[in-house]
Write a protein that holds these residues in place. Structure first.
Motif, mmCIF file in Angstrom:
data_model
loop_
_atom_site.group_PDB
_atom_site.id
_atom_site.type_symbol
_atom_site.label_atom_id
_atom_site.label_comp_id
_atom_site.label_asym_id
_atom_site.label_seq_id
_atom_site.Cartn_x
_atom_site.Cartn_y
_atom_site.Cartn_z
ATOM 1 N N LEU A 154 0.816 -1.213 0.000
ATOM 2 C CA LEU A 154 0.000 0.000 0.000
ATOM 3 C C LEU A 154 0.853 1.268 0.000
ATOM 4 O O LEU A 154 0.372 2.343 -0.377
ATOM 5 N N LEU A 155 2.124 1.154 0.374
ATOM 6 C CA LEU A 155 2.955 2.350 0.501
ATOM 7 C C LEU A 155 3.153 3.084 -0.832
ATOM 8 O O LEU A 155 3.054 4.317 -0.870
ATOM 9 N N PRO A 156 3.424 2.389 -1.951
ATOM 10 C CA PRO A 156 3.521 3.122 -3.222
ATOM 11 C C PRO A 156 2.234 3.860 -3.578
ATOM 12 O O PRO A 156 2.285 4.962 -4.141
ATOM 13 N N VAL A 157 1.097 3.262 -3.254
ATOM 14 C CA VAL A 157 -0.183 3.929 -3.514
ATOM 15 C C VAL A 157 -0.286 5.206 -2.682
ATOM 16 O O VAL A 157 -0.731 6.253 -3.171
ATOM 17 N N LEU A 158 0.146 5.122 -1.427
ATOM 18 C CA LEU A 158 0.132 6.296 -0.555
ATOM 19 C C LEU A 158 1.032 7.403 -1.098
ATOM 20 O O LEU A 158 0.661 8.579 -1.090
ATOM 21 N N PHE A 159 2.207 7.032 -1.569
ATOM 22 C CA PHE A 159 3.120 8.038 -2.111
ATOM 23 C C PHE A 159 2.543 8.676 -3.373
ATOM 24 O O PHE A 159 2.667 9.890 -3.578
ATOM 25 N N PHE A 160 1.909 7.868 -4.203
ATOM 26 C CA PHE A 160 1.299 8.412 -5.418
ATOM 27 C C PHE A 160 0.168 9.374 -5.081
ATOM 28 O O PHE A 160 0.110 10.500 -5.600
ATOM 29 N N SER A 161 -0.734 8.948 -4.205
ATOM 30 C CA SER A 161 -1.878 9.797 -3.870
ATOM 31 C C SER A 161 -1.424 11.064 -3.150
ATOM 32 O O SER A 161 -1.973 12.150 -3.370
ATOM 33 N N HIS A 162 -0.395 10.943 -2.311
ATOM 34 C CA HIS A 162 0.108 12.129 -1.624
ATOM 35 C C HIS A 162 0.831 13.069 -2.591
ATOM 36 O O HIS A 162 0.818 14.288 -2.401
ATOM 37 N N SER A 163 1.452 12.502 -3.620
ATOM 38 C CA SER A 163 2.100 13.344 -4.628
ATOM 39 C C SER A 163 1.066 14.163 -5.390
ATOM 40 O O SER A 163 1.262 15.361 -5.637
ATOM 41 N N LEU A 164 -0.033 13.530 -5.767
ATOM 42 C CA LEU A 164 -1.089 14.262 -6.463
ATOM 43 C C LEU A 164 -1.723 15.310 -5.552
ATOM 44 O O LEU A 164 -2.027 16.428 -5.988
ATOM 45 N N MET A 165 -1.919 14.955 -4.293
ATOM 46 C CA MET A 165 -2.490 15.923 -3.359
ATOM 47 C C MET A 165 -1.547 17.112 -3.188
ATOM 48 O O MET A 165 -1.978 18.274 -3.188
ATOM 49 N N GLY A 166 -0.254 16.828 -3.047
ATOM 50 C CA GLY A 166 0.716 17.912 -2.940
ATOM 51 C C GLY A 166 0.727 18.782 -4.185
ATOM 52 O O GLY A 166 0.825 20.011 -4.104
ATOM 53 N N ALA A 167 0.612 18.135 -5.354
ATOM 54 C CA ALA A 167 0.582 18.891 -6.606
ATOM 55 C C ALA A 167 -0.645 19.794 -6.670
ATOM 56 O O ALA A 167 -0.570 20.935 -7.155
ATOM 57 N N SER A 168 -1.774 19.306 -6.167
ATOM 58 C CA SER A 168 -2.963 20.167 -6.133
ATOM 59 C C SER A 168 -2.719 21.356 -5.209
ATOM 60 O O SER A 168 -3.208 22.466 -5.458
ATOM 61 N N GLY A 169 -1.929 21.138 -4.151
ATOM 62 C CA GLY A 169 -1.569 22.241 -3.269
ATOM 63 C C GLY A 169 -0.751 23.299 -3.990
ATOM 64 O O GLY A 169 -0.935 24.502 -3.772
ATOM 65 N N VAL A 170 0.149 22.860 -4.870
ATOM 66 C CA VAL A 170 0.927 23.815 -5.670
ATOM 67 C C VAL A 170 -0.003 24.621 -6.571
ATOM 68 O O VAL A 170 0.137 25.842 -6.712
ATOM 69 N N VAL A 171 -0.959 23.938 -7.190
ATOM 70 C CA VAL A 171 -1.915 24.633 -8.063
ATOM 71 C C VAL A 171 -2.719 25.659 -7.273
ATOM 72 O O VAL A 171 -2.931 26.786 -7.728
ATOM 73 N N PHE A 172 -3.158 25.288 -6.071
ATOM 74 C CA PHE A 172 -3.883 26.246 -5.230
ATOM 75 C C PHE A 172 -2.996 27.447 -4.902
ATOM 76 O O PHE A 172 -3.449 28.595 -4.909
ATOM 77 N N LEU A 173 -1.735 27.163 -4.616
ATOM 78 C CA LEU A 173 -0.806 28.232 -4.255
ATOM 79 C C LEU A 173 -0.572 29.182 -5.421
ATOM 80 O O LEU A 173 -0.354 30.383 -5.228
ATOM 81 N N LEU A 174 -0.638 28.656 -6.643
ATOM 82 C CA LEU A 174 -0.417 29.473 -7.833
ATOM 83 C C LEU A 174 -1.677 30.195 -8.297
ATOM 84 O O LEU A 174 -1.619 30.979 -9.247
ATOM 85 N N ALA A 175 -2.800 29.938 -7.638
ATOM 86 C CA ALA A 175 -4.074 30.518 -8.069
ATOM 87 C C ALA A 175 -4.022 32.037 -8.246
ATOM 88 O O ALA A 175 -4.545 32.567 -9.238
ATOM 89 N N PRO A 176 -3.389 32.790 -7.335
ATOM 90 C CA PRO A 176 -3.360 34.250 -7.517
ATOM 91 C C PRO A 176 -2.602 34.708 -8.759
ATOM 92 O O PRO A 176 -2.765 35.852 -9.195
ATOM 93 N N PHE A 177 -1.782 33.823 -9.343
ATOM 94 C CA PHE A 177 -0.989 34.205 -10.512
ATOM 95 C C PHE A 177 -1.666 33.837 -11.826
ATOM 96 O O PHE A 177 -1.083 33.997 -12.901
ATOM 97 N N ALA A 178 -2.885 33.310 -11.735
ATOM 98 C CA ALA A 178 -3.703 33.015 -12.917
ATOM 99 C C ALA A 178 -3.001 32.081 -13.900
ATOM 100 O O ALA A 178 -3.148 32.218 -15.107
ATOM 101 N N LEU A 179 -2.225 31.128 -13.381
ATOM 102 C CA LEU A 179 -1.556 30.172 -14.261
ATOM 103 C C LEU A 179 -2.430 28.959 -14.557
ATOM 104 O O LEU A 179 -2.063 28.116 -15.368
ATOM 105 N N ASN A 180 -3.571 28.872 -13.898
ATOM 106 C CA ASN A 180 -4.384 27.665 -13.999
ATOM 107 C C ASN A 180 -5.656 27.853 -14.817
ATOM 108 O O ASN A 180 -6.353 26.895 -15.116
#
Length: 285
Positions: A154-180
């Motif tokens: 299950l650990l690789p699945v956890l790392f994958f899902s956490h990577s996508l969640m972290g990436a969504s966090g980057v997208v949220f952080l970039l929201a004020p810059f209208a890159l999305n």
């Protein structure tokens, strides 16, 4: 022959913050590239994803005692997940750069920029490599039978899902810059699902490992007590998941703050997984 067992439970100390930062940056980069492809985000986001993976590699090199010998990691791709990981990262950086380059004026002359088939092929390879970049750290740890807390499919699945969640966090952080662009509302929904999914996966993981032997139980205990327990419960669960989920649902205008929280939790998740590792007791003849 009778055996005596050394029942001292020894936490692993070899991998700590620098490795956690490398895993964090690499996972962010791979996950961010996948979101870039899926939602058609700005090419600047793709460049950022490549830069994050490069930065993670540099952090890892600084952790090595002999960084100039790092090329040796390529020598055992059939038996070592670390070797495979180096190959995945190299493929991602090469094909990711080739895929995004024609989007910039200086490289618009590249022939595959106007060839849909070639561009789609390069993009497919880059996307597959990005996926593997998010997965392989989990396989590296899961291939450690001496640390039962890591030794789970299950650990690789956890790392994958956490990577996508972290990436969504980057997208949220970039929201004020209208890159999305128009993709932000959809990514917000995906982020909500990813946070809930990660919460459930972590709960399942800990409940499963609680019954997986003495060393695994000790690792779970370490995540519920003491300094590491506070780091996990407050940093990973509260700050990294519960708080950003509440913000994204009820205060979407503060998505950038939610992104910061997610990123803090994503980094601390890697750190806690590493520090919770406890070696299995060994037999003494």
């Amino acid at each position: 022959m009778a055996h005596e067992f050394n029942m001292d439970l020894t936490p692993q100390e070899e991998w700590s913050w620098l490795v956690a930062i490398d895993l964090f940056l690499g996972g962010l980069g791979g996950g961010l590239f996948l979101l870039y492809q899926i939602f058609g985000l700005s090419s600047a986001v793709a460049l950022l994803s490549l830069g994050l993976v490069v930065l993670g590699g540099l952090v890892l090199l600084s952790e090595l005692g002999h960084p100039l010998r790092a090329w040796r990691a390529l020598l055992k791709p059939f038996s070592s997940w670390i070797s495979r990981g180096v190959i995945f990262v190299a493929l991602f950086l090469i094909f990711g750069a080739l895929y995004v380059a024609p989007a910039f004026e200086s490289f618009s002359w590249l022939p595959w920029g106007d060839d849909p088939t070639a561009k789609k092929t390069i993009g497919a390879i880059a996307g597959a490599a990005a996926l593997l970049v998010t997965l392989y750290p989990g396989f590296v740890l899961a291939a450690s039978p001496s640390i039962p807390f890591w030794n789970s499919p299950l650990l690789p699945v956890l790392f994958f899902s956490h990577s996508l969640m972290g990436a969504s966090g980057v997208v949220f952080l970039l929201a004020p810059f209208a890159l999305n662009g128009a993709a932000l509302p959809a990514i917000r929904v995906v982020g909500e699902v990813l946070i809930a999914t990660n919460f459930a996966l972590i709960a399942i993981y800990l409940l499963t490992l609680r019954g997986a032997g003495l060393a695994a139980r000790e690792a779970v205990r370490r995540l519920s007590e003491g300094a590491l327990g506070w780091t996990f419960q407050v940093g990973v669960v509260l700050v990294g998941m519960i708080l950003p989920l509440a913000v994204v649902i009820w205060l979407p205008s503060a998505a950038a703050f939610a992104g910061i929280c997610i990123l803090i939790g994503a980094l601390l998740f890697r750190y806690c997984v590493l520090k919770a590792g406890v070696y299995v007791p060994f037999a003494m003849t």
